[in-house]
Design an enzyme around this catalytic site. Structure first.
Site, short mmCIF file in Angstrom:
data_model
loop_
_atom_site.label_atom_id
_atom_site.label_comp_id
_atom_site.label_asym_id
_atom_site.label_seq_id
_atom_site.Cartn_x
_atom_site.Cartn_y
_atom_site.Cartn_z
N HIS A 45 28.82 12.26 62.64
CA HIS A 45 27.71 13.20 62.51
C HIS A 45 26.77 12.64 61.44
O HIS A 45 27.18 11.83 60.61
CB HIS A 45 28.27 14.56 62.07
CG HIS A 45 27.29 15.66 62.14
ND1 HIS A 45 26.37 15.91 61.14
CD2 HIS A 45 27.07 16.60 63.09
CE1 HIS A 45 25.63 16.96 61.46
NE2 HIS A 45 26.03 17.40 62.65
N TYR A 46 25.52 13.06 61.44
CA TYR A 46 24.59 12.52 60.44
C TYR A 46 24.87 13.03 59.03
O TYR A 46 24.39 12.45 58.06
CB TYR A 46 23.13 12.82 60.84
CG TYR A 46 22.76 14.28 60.82
CD1 TYR A 46 22.34 14.91 59.65
CD2 TYR A 46 22.83 15.04 61.99
CE1 TYR A 46 22.00 16.25 59.65
CE2 TYR A 46 22.48 16.38 61.99
CZ TYR A 46 22.07 16.98 60.82
OH TYR A 46 21.74 18.30 60.82
N ARG A 47 25.68 14.06 58.90
CA ARG A 47 25.98 14.60 57.58
C ARG A 47 27.10 13.81 56.90
O ARG A 47 27.89 13.14 57.56
CB ARG A 47 26.39 16.07 57.67
CG ARG A 47 25.22 16.94 58.06
CD ARG A 47 25.56 18.40 57.94
NE ARG A 47 24.36 19.18 58.20
CZ ARG A 47 24.33 20.23 59.00
NH1 ARG A 47 25.43 20.65 59.61
NH2 ARG A 47 23.20 20.89 59.18
#
Length: 178
Positions: A127-129
């Site tokens: 995920h981008y987080r």
């Protein structure tokens, strides 16, 4: 086995801090559930690098990785960067759907920079987080300086991940208020 709530913990050891000039020499992964219980430990991989590449390490990296035995493991390894990426990706695909887990670890942005540069397929699985334990460390140092988590310093990838998970458990218990 796949669960979008599972977390992917990763740690890299590198020849230095610049992803444009330095390379990954070791990587490891652990999968936990959302409560930080370890579900599986992935492959611990020493990534082969040439003597020429290893000779470019600065004094700290030369001493640290030489003393831990990692430099010798890297010399003896037959696993390429691409093979290490493929093995790690094969493992995490068993546990976590694509783009569902943040990348988890300590100072994880640094690891992510190296993955982006050297292992883009693996980096893209996350995920981008980010779930960066060092953020809590920095906040605790400022807001609750009496809280101290004692870390070891082997600078071996699997040990570092185990320590990061233990550190997050510590902050969950002593710093994060329900």
């Amino acid at each position: 086995m796949q669960n979008k709530q599972n977390l992917i913990w990763i740690d890299l050891e590198m020849t230095g801090l610049d992803p444009d000039t330095d390379v990954i020499i070791e990587m490891a992964t652990i999968i936990t559930d959302s409560e930080l219980n370890t579900l599986a430990e992935g492959p611990v991989i020493a990534v082969h690098q040439s003597d020429e590449t290893l000779a470019k390490m600065d004094e700290w990296n030369t001493r640290q990785h030489g003393g831990s035995g990692l430099t010798q493991r890297v010399r003896e390894s037959t696993i390429s960067m691409a093979e290490a990426e493929a093995q790690t990706l094969e493992f995490i695909k068993l546990w976590v759907p694509e783009r569902s887990s943040p990348i988890c670890g300590n100072s994880i942005c640094q690891d992510r920079r190296f993955l982006y540069r050297h292992m883009p397929t693996l980096e893209n699985w996350f995920h981008y987080r980010n779930l960066d334990v060092s953020t809590l460390k920095e906040l605790a140092a400022r807001w609750s300086p009496e809280l101290k988590f004692k870390k070891g310093s082997t600078h071996l990838a699997l040990d570092d991940i185990r320590e990061s998970i233990a550190e997050l458990r510590f902050y969950r218990e002593h710093f994060i208020k329900p």
